[in-house]
Write a protein that holds these residues in place. Structure first.
Motif, PDB file in Angstrom:
ATOM      1  N   LEU A 137      37.058  44.795  93.926  1.00 25.55           N
ATOM      2  CA  LEU A 137      36.540  43.437  93.757  1.00 25.55           C
ATOM      3  C   LEU A 137      35.895  42.927  95.045  1.00 25.55           C
ATOM      4  O   LEU A 137      34.888  42.214  95.007  1.00 25.55           O
ATOM      5  N   GLN A 175      42.194  47.850  92.979  1.00 25.94           N
ATOM      6  CA  GLN A 175      41.485  46.780  92.291  1.00 25.94           C
ATOM      7  C   GLN A 175      40.975  45.727  93.283  1.00 25.94           C
ATOM      8  O   GLN A 175      39.839  45.265  93.167  1.00 25.94           O
ATOM      9  N   VAL A 176      41.813  45.396  94.267  1.00 28.86           N
ATOM     10  CA  VAL A 176      41.417  44.402  95.259  1.00 28.86           C
ATOM     11  C   VAL A 176      40.209  44.904  96.050  1.00 28.86           C
ATOM     12  O   VAL A 176      39.221  44.176  96.236  1.00 28.86           O
ATOM     13  N   THR A 236      47.735  36.167  89.951  1.00 27.72           N
ATOM     14  CA  THR A 236      48.751  36.752  89.064  1.00 27.72           C
ATOM     15  C   THR A 236      49.784  37.560  89.855  1.00 27.72           C
ATOM     16  O   THR A 236      50.766  38.015  89.294  1.00 27.72           O
ATOM     17  N   ASP A 281      54.334  35.530  84.471  1.00 24.42           N
ATOM     18  CA  ASP A 281      54.210  36.736  85.306  1.00 24.42           C
ATOM     19  C   ASP A 281      55.543  36.951  85.987  1.00 24.42           C
ATOM     20  O   ASP A 281      55.807  36.376  87.035  1.00 24.42           O
ATOM     21  N   ASN A 327      41.268  35.065  90.813  1.00 24.77           N
ATOM     22  CA  ASN A 327      42.089  35.049  89.604  1.00 24.77           C
ATOM     23  C   ASN A 327      43.122  36.155  89.611  1.00 24.77           C
ATOM     24  O   ASN A 327      44.274  35.961  89.239  1.00 24.77           O
ATOM     25  N   TYR A 328      42.673  37.319  90.041  1.00 20.72           N
ATOM     26  CA  TYR A 328      43.601  38.443  90.061  1.00 20.72           C
ATOM     27  C   TYR A 328      44.758  38.168  91.024  1.00 20.72           C
ATOM     28  O   TYR A 328      45.925  38.389  90.706  1.00 20.72           O
ATOM     29  N   GLU A 358      36.729  36.605  90.461  1.00 17.94           N
ATOM     30  CA  GLU A 358      37.670  37.496  89.771  1.00 17.94           C
ATOM     31  C   GLU A 358      38.829  37.857  90.700  1.00 17.94           C
ATOM     32  O   GLU A 358      39.969  37.944  90.271  1.00 17.94           O
ATOM     33  N   LEU A 359      38.490  38.061  91.961  1.00 13.81           N
ATOM     34  CA  LEU A 359      39.531  38.417  92.923  1.00 13.81           C
ATOM     35  C   LEU A 359      40.545  37.274  93.041  1.00 13.81           C
ATOM     36  O   LEU A 359      41.761  37.495  93.011  1.00 13.81           O
TER      37      LEU A 359
END
Lengths: 443, 443
Positions: free
Chosen positions: B7, B3-4, B22, A197, B18-19, B15-16
């Protein structure tokens, strides 16, 4: 500086050579720019080859071009060949086309193609400031292999502190810092320690965005990829610092109503200085015809109450200052990324409250000063003070919103800062003032 | 961002997490500053400890202070302890003294002493922006030993790319870059590969000088020594980029007649904005009493020839613009080191030639426009045009010399740029104009 001249005068060249070897190449380039051609050439000849190249790359572009005329073509070609690629491009862009041709005479076809490609990147784009001297790895390599590769090819790379992992189509797959390499296990695979990343820009990214990216992410280097994500170059932090200075200088110049000038002041000719400054001054002077026309339109008002015209400079000055506070703050906030287009209503609301507070404060101060110190009649003191509140509010709202709108439509926000705005404001101030006067005094 | 929020709303915390992993810590800090307290805290809790510290150190100082109130004292203490030393100092300087006390409760005496020492470095000095996390060697070590030392202690140093060689009294003897270490023979002695001619600053060096040094010498880090040449800290390029931005912002603000503001625009309260802007506006407004008095002094002239007063805004505007071109150019040239005090006569001579050329050009343009378009009488057209040449020359000479003189006596040159100067110029313009009028028209 004095020491160098003294040593030259005494012809103590050996001592001079020793003294020069203790200096930083930047300092030598500064000294050379101050010396006359003959002495400057002499200093240059006393440098080791590596040092001479370093010194050459530290010279101001204008001086590089001037200095090029002093040395033989063959010698110049040798120096230019040894420059870092980005420095070479910068230099070739500065000198006359005929000299470029001469210097590139014996350059291999492949490199000439590459140079042409760089010439074609838009000015102020990432492509135009990047360099091709980076270190690349394949992801199957081990950390140990990678460090060995750095030892082998690292000497004349722009940086070895960030390295790039590419596949066989030159696509960028990851980046790895030398810090991570040094701290990692010798036998680890690059693909396991690299960062997948990563932040990159494309060749067409604007250099201002590049600068913001460096600042926000605390980077030392940034990869530049083409439209197919192939690594074509890198930008290093030292070059970005120069870009930041250029951008700031450009903003300053635009805000003072000048065309941006990249050369240093003392190196710019009188003719060039005039050319940079005249157009805006002329445009602004001619636009001032509006204020003249407005004043002439109200000549009966002005001749009947002479006290009214005496307040015009103060009203214009104060509103102009209030407007330029707001516009300057906005230009700077946009430049550092604090304010973006969607904030425009927040900004206007904030400025409205600020300007009303300031307007009322100044109006009171002004009223007191007119009544008690200048012994003005009550009606005129009131008119001037009310005008002040109105024009300060207008000035702040226009001053803060125009730079944001300029940015939105792709103009440099700095253009919307100073002098043009204050000329528009001058006209608005007069119209507001005279309207209030006519209404209140019934003239 | 969207997106945050999505979520969070869907409560998809895995999922948050993991996101978030990145993202770059800077981006997470930006997102958190936009979220409400509850969501922002939630995001923070999902981060790994290392990441949480990174994110915290990327937050704006004002937000750091605000965020500190959301988390428990114990947790805060843990985070602060892990911050880089320079970030820790910046943070502690931002928060209320009572919180500082709480956070430092269990800090060992030695570190508390060190922190106090940092608090005492003058604002804007090298001491106030340096950090203590550097790598030091002894000159007897081999290259191999040194690299082993980097592997051992390098992980949480501010930089490992420049290392410092000190003697047993902590005196700085040399510096060596990791590049030189990597490229050197493993068994070479550090004293043989280190650079003994290095650039350093002292704790009291002004941060603007530090920034110029980085730019001129293309540095990544710079050692800071005390009065006895003992190494006390280093400054890294990422911190210098922040300093450069601060300094530029300060110049912009001063030149627009505002007190410098370090907070971002949207975070600054209306009250603070008013406080920063009101004083200068008030001073300038009151100084405009001069222009009022001058105009009142010439009231017989003004009331007999109304066309005269109609040209005042144009004359003031044009001279003001001409002056601010010169002063802005000078402020910037001084900031980047192009112009120093000894250049003052060169500057004045250059500006004299520039202003006469520009003055004559504008005067001709103005004369034509008055005669042919505004149908002014010949005498008034001539008077206005001659005044233009005189006031532009005065404006350029004053505008260019005052910043240089300001620098000489230790003031910030930017103070001598915009609004105060144009108020002085306004008065000079009026006096010049009216004197020429009285002489020529005999009133």
């Amino acid at each position: 500086m004095e020491q160098v001249i003294e040593l030259i005068d005494k012809k103590q060249f050996k001592e001079l050579r020793n003294y020069l070897s203790t200096l930083h190449p930047f300092d030598i380039s500064e000294i050379m720019e101050e010396l006359n051609s003959k002495h400057s050439l002499l200093v240059f000849r006393l440098l080791s080859k590596d040092m001479a190249i370093e010194v050459f790359s530290h010279m101001e572009p204008a001086y590089q071009a001037k200095f090029s005329e002093l040395i033989a073509e063959e010698e110049l070609r040798e120096i230019v060949n040894e420059l870092n690629f980005d420095d070479k491009i910068d230099y070739l862009e500065e000198i006359p086309a005929v000299l470029v041709k001469k210097i590139l005479k014996n350059t291999p076809e492949s490199e000439r193609k590459l140079i042409n490609q760089f010439f074609n990147y838009p000015e102020y784009s990432a492509g135009s400031i990047m360099t091709i001297e980076f270190i690349d790895f394949k992801k199957q390599m081990t950390v140990k292999d990678s460090i060995a590769r750095i030892r082998k090819i690292g000497y004349d790379k722009e940086t070895i502190y960030t390295c790039y992992v590419t596949d066989r189509f030159r696509k960028l797959e990851g980046i790895i810092s030398l810090k991570d390499l040094i701290l990692a296990d010798e036998y680890a695979k690059i693909e396991d320690v690299m960062q997948s990343d990563f932040i990159s820009v494309t060749t067409t990214t604007d250099q201002e965005t590049v600068a913001t990216t460096f600042r926000d992410y605390d980077l030392l280097a940034l990869p530049v990829v083409d439209s197919e994500n192939r690594l074509v170059g890198i930008i290093t932090v030292d070059d970005v610092i120069d870009v930041m200075e250029e951008e700031v200088t450009e903003d300053f110049h635009l805000m003072a109503g000048m065309q941006a000038n990249e050369e240093s002041y003392l190196d710019t000719s009188v003719k060039d200085l005039v050319k940079k400054r005249f157009p805006w001054l002329a445009i602004l002077m001619i636009s001032a015809a509006f204020t003249r026309a407005i004043m002439e339109g109200y000549d009966s008002l002005l001749s009947s109450v002479i006290l009214l015209s005496a307040n015009i400079p103060m009203l214009m000055g104060t509103s102009g200052n209030a407007g330029s506070q707001a516009s300057t703050l906005m230009v700077r906030s946009i430049a550092v990324g604090d304010v973006v287009f969607k904030d425009i209503f927040k900004v206007l609301w904030k400025e409205l409250r600020v300007s009303i507070s300031i307007g009322i404060g100044l109006a009171i101060l002004n009223f007191i000063s007119l009544i008690f110190f200048s012994h003005y009649p009550l009606d005129i003191s009131l008119i001037v003070s009310v005008t002040l509140i109105a024009t300060i509010t207008v000035a702040k709202l226009i001053g803060s919103s125009l730079p944001i709108l300029a940015k939105k439509i792709g103009l440099d926000p700095a253009i919307m800062a100073n002098p043009m705005i204050s000329t528009i404001l001058d006209a608005l101030v007069l119209i507001t003032y005279f309207s209030i006067c006519s209404m209140a005094l019934g003239i």
